[in-house]
Write a protein that holds these residues in place. Sequence first.
Motif, mmCIF file in Angstrom:
data_model
loop_
_atom_site.group_PDB
_atom_site.id
_atom_site.type_symbol
_atom_site.label_atom_id
_atom_site.label_comp_id
_atom_site.label_asym_id
_atom_site.label_seq_id
_atom_site.Cartn_x
_atom_site.Cartn_y
_atom_site.Cartn_z
ATOM 1 N N MET A 1 -13.010 8.854 -9.589
ATOM 2 C CA MET A 1 -11.660 8.395 -9.321
ATOM 3 C C MET A 1 -11.721 6.918 -8.979
ATOM 4 O O MET A 1 -12.504 6.494 -8.116
ATOM 5 C CB MET A 1 -11.019 9.167 -8.157
ATOM 6 C CG MET A 1 -9.544 8.818 -7.954
ATOM 7 S SD MET A 1 -8.758 9.775 -6.652
ATOM 8 C CE MET A 1 -9.321 8.885 -5.233
ATOM 9 N N PHE A 2 -10.909 6.124 -9.651
ATOM 10 C CA PHE A 2 -10.858 4.691 -9.384
ATOM 11 C C PHE A 2 -9.504 4.377 -8.778
ATOM 12 O O PHE A 2 -8.471 4.787 -9.292
ATOM 13 C CB PHE A 2 -11.039 3.881 -10.671
ATOM 14 C CG PHE A 2 -10.988 2.392 -10.443
ATOM 15 C CD1 PHE A 2 -12.109 1.700 -10.035
ATOM 16 C CD2 PHE A 2 -9.800 1.697 -10.614
ATOM 17 C CE1 PHE A 2 -12.063 0.332 -9.802
ATOM 18 C CE2 PHE A 2 -9.750 0.326 -10.387
ATOM 19 C CZ PHE A 2 -10.877 -0.348 -9.986
ATOM 20 N N GLY A 3 -9.499 3.683 -7.682
ATOM 21 C CA GLY A 3 -8.222 3.351 -7.078
ATOM 22 C C GLY A 3 -8.401 2.459 -5.884
ATOM 23 O O GLY A 3 -9.514 2.090 -5.513
ATOM 24 N N SER A 4 -7.305 2.105 -5.261
ATOM 25 C CA SER A 4 -7.339 1.259 -4.077
ATOM 26 C C SER A 4 -7.476 2.151 -2.860
ATOM 27 O O SER A 4 -6.849 3.204 -2.767
ATOM 28 C CB SER A 4 -6.047 0.443 -4.005
ATOM 29 O OG SER A 4 -6.104 -0.466 -2.943
ATOM 30 N N THR A 5 -8.305 1.764 -1.927
ATOM 31 C CA THR A 5 -8.516 2.587 -0.742
ATOM 32 C C THR A 5 -7.921 1.912 0.486
ATOM 33 O O THR A 5 -8.011 0.689 0.634
ATOM 34 C CB THR A 5 -10.012 2.856 -0.501
ATOM 35 O OG1 THR A 5 -10.177 3.608 0.693
ATOM 36 C CG2 THR A 5 -10.786 1.572 -0.396
ATOM 37 N N ALA A 6 -7.306 2.688 1.347
ATOM 38 C CA ALA A 6 -6.783 2.147 2.600
ATOM 39 C C ALA A 6 -7.944 1.646 3.444
ATOM 40 O O ALA A 6 -9.046 2.182 3.364
ATOM 41 C CB ALA A 6 -5.990 3.208 3.351
ATOM 42 N N PRO B 1 -5.762 6.628 -1.580
ATOM 43 C CA PRO B 1 -4.485 7.132 -2.089
ATOM 44 C C PRO B 1 -4.614 7.563 -3.544
ATOM 45 O O PRO B 1 -5.265 6.887 -4.348
ATOM 46 C CB PRO B 1 -3.547 5.924 -1.959
ATOM 47 C CG PRO B 1 -4.188 5.043 -0.946
ATOM 48 C CD PRO B 1 -5.657 5.237 -1.112
ATOM 49 N N MET B 2 -3.994 8.693 -3.877
ATOM 50 C CA MET B 2 -4.114 9.211 -5.234
ATOM 51 C C MET B 2 -3.032 8.693 -6.157
ATOM 52 O O MET B 2 -3.146 8.801 -7.366
ATOM 53 C CB MET B 2 -4.116 10.738 -5.202
ATOM 54 C CG MET B 2 -5.400 11.303 -4.622
ATOM 55 S SD MET B 2 -5.435 13.094 -4.605
ATOM 56 C CE MET B 2 -4.292 13.444 -3.274
ATOM 57 N N ALA C 1 -1.675 0.880 -0.784
ATOM 58 C CA ALA C 1 -2.719 1.516 0.002
ATOM 59 C C ALA C 1 -2.575 1.232 1.492
ATOM 60 O O ALA C 1 -2.852 2.089 2.325
ATOM 61 C CB ALA C 1 -4.093 1.069 -0.490
ATOM 62 N N ALA C 2 -2.147 0.017 1.844
ATOM 63 C CA ALA C 2 -2.043 -0.342 3.257
ATOM 64 C C ALA C 2 -1.048 0.535 3.989
ATOM 65 O O ALA C 2 -1.164 0.752 5.199
ATOM 66 C CB ALA C 2 -1.643 -1.810 3.389
ATOM 67 N N ASP C 3 -0.067 1.087 3.275
ATOM 68 C CA ASP C 3 0.958 1.912 3.895
ATOM 69 C C ASP C 3 0.426 3.287 4.273
ATOM 70 O O ASP C 3 1.083 4.036 4.978
ATOM 71 C CB ASP C 3 2.145 2.061 2.944
ATOM 72 C CG ASP C 3 3.371 2.651 3.624
ATOM 73 O OD1 ASP C 3 3.624 2.297 4.792
ATOM 74 O OD2 ASP C 3 4.065 3.469 2.987
ATOM 75 N N PHE C 4 -0.786 3.624 3.822
ATOM 76 C CA PHE C 4 -1.367 4.932 4.094
ATOM 77 C C PHE C 4 -2.272 4.912 5.326
ATOM 78 O O PHE C 4 -2.699 5.962 5.786
ATOM 79 C CB PHE C 4 -2.161 5.417 2.877
ATOM 80 C CG PHE C 4 -1.311 5.878 1.736
ATOM 81 C CD1 PHE C 4 -1.254 7.233 1.394
ATOM 82 C CD2 PHE C 4 -0.559 4.987 0.994
ATOM 83 C CE1 PHE C 4 -0.468 7.671 0.344
ATOM 84 C CE2 PHE C 4 0.226 5.411 -0.064
ATOM 85 C CZ PHE C 4 0.275 6.764 -0.390
ATOM 86 N N ALA C 5 -2.601 3.747 5.825
ATOM 87 C CA ALA C 5 -3.480 3.641 6.988
ATOM 88 C C ALA C 5 -2.669 3.781 8.269
ATOM 89 O O ALA C 5 -1.580 3.225 8.400
ATOM 90 C CB ALA C 5 -4.207 2.297 6.974
ATOM 91 N N ALA D 1 -13.188 -4.538 6.218
ATOM 92 C CA ALA D 1 -12.339 -5.421 5.414
ATOM 93 C C ALA D 1 -10.964 -5.544 6.048
ATOM 94 O O ALA D 1 -10.487 -4.635 6.735
ATOM 95 C CB ALA D 1 -12.209 -4.871 3.991
ATOM 96 N N ASP D 2 -10.306 -6.673 5.814
ATOM 97 C CA ASP D 2 -8.981 -6.878 6.396
ATOM 98 C C ASP D 2 -7.857 -6.518 5.431
ATOM 99 O O ASP D 2 -6.690 -6.754 5.724
ATOM 100 C CB ASP D 2 -8.826 -8.315 6.897
ATOM 101 C CG ASP D 2 -8.928 -9.334 5.765
ATOM 102 O OD1 ASP D 2 -9.150 -8.934 4.607
ATOM 103 O OD2 ASP D 2 -8.789 -10.540 6.054
ATOM 104 N N HIS D 3 -8.193 -5.954 4.281
ATOM 105 C CA HIS D 3 -7.163 -5.469 3.353
ATOM 106 C C HIS D 3 -7.787 -4.384 2.473
ATOM 107 O O HIS D 3 -9.022 -4.301 2.365
ATOM 108 C CB HIS D 3 -6.627 -6.620 2.482
ATOM 109 C CG HIS D 3 -7.622 -7.164 1.516
ATOM 110 N ND1 HIS D 3 -8.574 -8.088 1.885
ATOM 111 C CD2 HIS D 3 -7.849 -6.899 0.195
ATOM 112 C CE1 HIS D 3 -9.329 -8.394 0.842
ATOM 113 N NE2 HIS D 3 -8.910 -7.676 -0.200
ATOM 114 N N PRO D 4 -6.972 -3.534 1.850
ATOM 115 C CA PRO D 4 -7.531 -2.490 0.990
ATOM 116 C C PRO D 4 -8.351 -3.081 -0.149
ATOM 117 O O PRO D 4 -8.019 -4.137 -0.692
ATOM 118 C CB PRO D 4 -6.286 -1.775 0.456
ATOM 119 C CG PRO D 4 -5.220 -2.053 1.468
ATOM 120 C CD PRO D 4 -5.499 -3.440 1.968
#
Length: 416
Positions: A49-54, A74-75, A81-85, A135-138
């Motif tokens: 799965m490739f995606g952005s991670t929180a 996030p799927m 992604a930041a909204d999921f943290a 990290a300071d961002h996803p």
Amino acid sequence: MRLDDFIEDFQRDEAAEKRRLAEEKSYEITEYLDDVEREFQQAVQGDSMFGSTAPEVFVGRSGYPDVSTGVLSPMGGDADAADFATSGDWYQQGYQIDDVLQRRTGMLNSTRSAKVDVSDVWDGFVGTQREVAIADHPVDVEVGLDGTPDIDISLDDISTPTGPRARATNADLAENPHVPRPVEKTLEDDDWAAEGAMTYLYRRGFDVYDINTILSAGALGQGHNRKLVPTRWSITAVDDTVGKFLRGGLQHSDTVDEVSVWTNEYMGNRYWVILAPGNWEFELVEMKAPESVWNPAAGDYYLSSAHEGWEGRTGYVEETAGAYYASRLAVLEHLQERDRQAKALVLREVTDDYWAPVGVWQVREGVRHAFDGEHGVAESFRGALRGVLPQVPVPLGRLRRKSNLVAGLQTSITDF
């Protein structure tokens, strides 16, 4: 304003009323899991799965020191992604139980078993997890998976819920994460104890949510002693450590000069905070509604409490657990802004509208934002209690038997 006027005029503000109406016992989350499973199937490409991670990780506690450690992704392909943290922003946006559960179940927890000792581990799955945490961002990651996910939700009264879990074979960064300079500084100093690093980051503007993630990934503390910290433990450890730091800074401050009463309601939790002149003293009393998920068999409210004096506590709080440290931190932050100390009593009513645990963050934010609005002023701590008692679900007698601060009044029930 005078407490009598404050109580008489007290009404839920429009935002709080909207939150209450939105908190009807909607168990739509069970149906939402079907959508989660479909999203997972769409997000997975082959066995990866490739995606952005929180910027958040999860570390379990079962089997410690051999634990399950995961990267949360996030799927939804177009998700922010930041909204999921987990964040205090969730309160500002008026998120409800459904909102939190949907966001958390919308993230895949790709897990691997790992030893907690990670003093020199910066490669492989655990290394990627630690990079995500600091990290300071996803950041974009590619996760290799082995098998189908477990769609069950993991609920906890302290940590935020986690969603589907799948065993990860590997995880690789698709970009170089940006690490804030203060975090780099704590990592570079192998002699810096975790407590000092936590308070340093807090003083540099990092909220407890950020610090918790960094601590959980084993990125704080003396170099030879850095370990993964189960998420549940790290949340309480950060609240406790920062709270002690703030309390220490107030012990020579003047006290507040009046008795004040503050209130707030969030996610089916009602808070009353009484601050009174005197040396630092704190107590949380929780009142859990009967026939609720928190008190299912009882016919009356279940009371729990914890207390500390000027010198703090020497042992872990059992009855109120993480809620104690979260609410204490919120009160201390308010007092630190005023450079005052006080005797503080927090009354928390847990109603049956709080139908699923979403983590202790909602206690922290509920008490933090109690200090946003107007407050009432009483002539004495006794007078404050007299005004608040009609608003809480238990009589004075039960409250006195459970509360050190209330029992310390040494007054008769006829005075109320």
